[in-house]
Write a protein that holds these residues in place. Structure first.
Motif, PDB file in Angstrom:
ATOM      1  N   HIS A   1       0.795  -1.237   0.000  1.00  0.00           N
ATOM      2  CA  HIS A   1       0.000   0.000   0.000  1.00  0.00           C
ATOM      3  C   HIS A   1       0.826   1.284   0.000  1.00  0.00           C
ATOM      4  O   HIS A   1       0.258   2.365  -0.030  1.00  0.00           O
ATOM      5  N   LYS A   2       2.177   1.130   0.020  1.00  0.00           N
ATOM      6  CA  LYS A   2       3.028   2.318   0.150  1.00  0.00           C
ATOM      7  C   LYS A   2       2.717   3.368  -0.910  1.00  0.00           C
ATOM      8  O   LYS A   2       2.521   4.536  -0.600  1.00  0.00           O
ATOM      9  N   GLN A   3       2.679   2.956  -2.176  1.00  0.00           N
ATOM     10  CA  GLN A   3       2.518   3.919  -3.268  1.00  0.00           C
ATOM     11  C   GLN A   3       1.238   4.731  -3.122  1.00  0.00           C
ATOM     12  O   GLN A   3       1.238   5.947  -3.243  1.00  0.00           O
ATOM     13  N   ARG A   4       0.153   4.037  -2.830  1.00  0.00           N
ATOM     14  CA  ARG A   4      -1.149   4.703  -2.725  1.00  0.00           C
ATOM     15  C   ARG A   4      -1.190   5.689  -1.551  1.00  0.00           C
ATOM     16  O   ARG A   4      -1.634   6.825  -1.680  1.00  0.00           O
TER      17      ARG A   4
ATOM     18  N   PHE B   1      -1.078   9.821  -1.773  1.00  0.00           N
ATOM     19  CA  PHE B   1      -2.153  10.610  -1.159  1.00  0.00           C
ATOM     20  C   PHE B   1      -1.552  11.699  -0.269  1.00  0.00           C
ATOM     21  O   PHE B   1      -1.925  12.876  -0.369  1.00  0.00           O
ATOM     22  N   ILE B   2      -0.604  11.319   0.592  1.00  0.00           N
ATOM     23  CA  ILE B   2       0.010  12.287   1.512  1.00  0.00           C
ATOM     24  C   ILE B   2       0.717  13.375   0.712  1.00  0.00           C
ATOM     25  O   ILE B   2       0.544  14.575   0.968  1.00  0.00           O
ATOM     26  N   TYR B   3       1.508  12.946  -0.289  1.00  0.00           N
ATOM     27  CA  TYR B   3       2.268  13.920  -1.089  1.00  0.00           C
ATOM     28  C   TYR B   3       1.331  14.893  -1.803  1.00  0.00           C
ATOM     29  O   TYR B   3       1.607  16.085  -1.897  1.00  0.00           O
ATOM     30  N   SER B   4       0.190  14.396  -2.280  1.00  0.00           N
ATOM     31  CA  SER B   4      -0.758  15.261  -3.006  1.00  0.00           C
ATOM     32  C   SER B   4      -1.305  16.362  -2.104  1.00  0.00           C
ATOM     33  O   SER B   4      -1.753  17.401  -2.585  1.00  0.00           O
TER      34      SER B   4
ATOM     35  N   ALA C   1       6.166  14.500   3.339  1.00  0.00           N
ATOM     36  CA  ALA C   1       5.349  13.323   2.978  1.00  0.00           C
ATOM     37  C   ALA C   1       5.969  12.055   3.558  1.00  0.00           C
ATOM     38  O   ALA C   1       5.265  11.197   4.102  1.00  0.00           O
ATOM     39  N   GLU C   2       7.288  11.943   3.465  1.00  0.00           N
ATOM     40  CA  GLU C   2       7.997  10.770   4.002  1.00  0.00           C
ATOM     41  C   GLU C   2       7.811  10.687   5.520  1.00  0.00           C
ATOM     42  O   GLU C   2       7.533   9.618   6.070  1.00  0.00           O
TER      43      GLU C   2
ATOM     44  N   VAL D   1      -2.014  14.397   8.236  1.00  0.00           N
ATOM     45  CA  VAL D   1      -1.849  15.543   7.314  1.00  0.00           C
ATOM     46  C   VAL D   1      -2.539  16.766   7.921  1.00  0.00           C
ATOM     47  O   VAL D   1      -1.978  17.867   7.949  1.00  0.00           O
ATOM     48  N   ILE D   2      -3.757  16.574   8.443  1.00  0.00           N
ATOM     49  CA  ILE D   2      -4.486  17.686   9.073  1.00  0.00           C
ATOM     50  C   ILE D   2      -3.687  18.214  10.269  1.00  0.00           C
ATOM     51  O   ILE D   2      -3.525  19.430  10.427  1.00  0.00           O
ATOM     52  N   ASP D   3      -3.166  17.299  11.090  1.00  0.00           N
ATOM     53  CA  ASP D   3      -2.342  17.713  12.238  1.00  0.00           C
ATOM     54  C   ASP D   3      -1.153  18.534  11.781  1.00  0.00           C
ATOM     55  O   ASP D   3      -0.803  19.540  12.398  1.00  0.00           O
ATOM     56  N   HIS D   4      -0.514  18.100  10.687  1.00  0.00           N
ATOM     57  CA  HIS D   4       0.643  18.814  10.145  1.00  0.00           C
ATOM     58  C   HIS D   4       0.264  20.250   9.794  1.00  0.00           C
ATOM     59  O   HIS D   4       0.965  21.197  10.146  1.00  0.00           O
ATOM     60  N   PHE D   5      -0.874  20.424   9.116  1.00  0.00           N
ATOM     61  CA  PHE D   5      -1.291  21.773   8.721  1.00  0.00           C
ATOM     62  C   PHE D   5      -1.704  22.606   9.928  1.00  0.00           C
ATOM     63  O   PHE D   5      -1.442  23.800   9.963  1.00  0.00           O
TER      64      PHE D   5
END
Length: 194
Positions: free
Chosen positions: A30-33, A37-40, A48-49, A86-90
């Motif tokens: 599932h890594k790519q998916r 998503f995170i990178y987008s 993202a990493e 991602v939300i936490d990051h923002f």
């Protein structure tokens, strides 16, 4: 049986039973998916990493605690975790986090996890110590602004008044302090984690 034929649910179950390689198969599958998503959302390879790694740290902790109950829905569950991170990051980066003014700099006062076990508490203490050392390596003008902002919870207007420089200069010093801290972290290969 080949890995491709094993369902996510079986792999999760095997991992929970102690088969460590099962998790590796799930991550590879599932890594790519998940990473895409995170990178987008963050549009930065390093961030993202980091979020990808944090996602699987959370997955591992949840599985190890036996709290996983999304039978057969592993990918949507992991995507939800990554989305929340991602939300936490923002949220964290929307503006500089405010720290409780306890006199002692505590980078983790912004993290809302109260159920810390002894091991994580030790790790947090080590990281806080590392952060204090990083701050000591900064040029005096950058250190001054960083300390006023983070330790003393001062606004850039207050910092400007106190130091006698413009708000833009204070902002610039803060920005360079953060850039330099990142360089120092990279130079010393320091891993800041929680």
């Amino acid at each position: 049986m080949q890995n491709e034929l094993i369902t996510d649910a079986t792999l999760v179950s095997n991992y929970i039973k102690g088969e460590e390689p099962a998790l590796e198969v799930l991550i590879k599958r599932h890594k790519q998916r998940i990473y895409s998503f995170i990178y987008s959302k963050v549009l930065d390879k390093d961030i993202a990493e980091d979020i990808f790694q944090d996602t699987f740290i959370k997955v591992i902790k949840t599985l190890k605690r036996g709290k996983y109950n999304e039978e057969g829905k592993f990918l949507p569950w992991v995507m939800r975790i990554s989305h929340n991170l991602v939300i936490d990051h923002f949220r964290r980066n929307n503006r500089m986090p405010k720290f409780s003014n306890s006199g002692d700099f505590n980078i983790f006062s912004v993290l809302s996890d109260t159920a810390l076990d002894a091991e994580r508490t030790l790790i947090k203490m080590q990281v806080e110590s590392d952060v204090r050392k990083l701050i000591e390596e900064l040029p005096a003008d950058q250190k001054e602004v960083l300390v006023m902002r983070m330790y003393n919870d001062m606004s850039f207007k207050e910092i400007s008044d106190k130091t006698g420089v413009s708000i833009n200069t204070a902002l610039g010093r803060m920005r360079y302090a953060l850039i330099n801290m990142r360089k120092i972290i990279d130079k010393h290969n320091i891993i800041l984690t929680n």
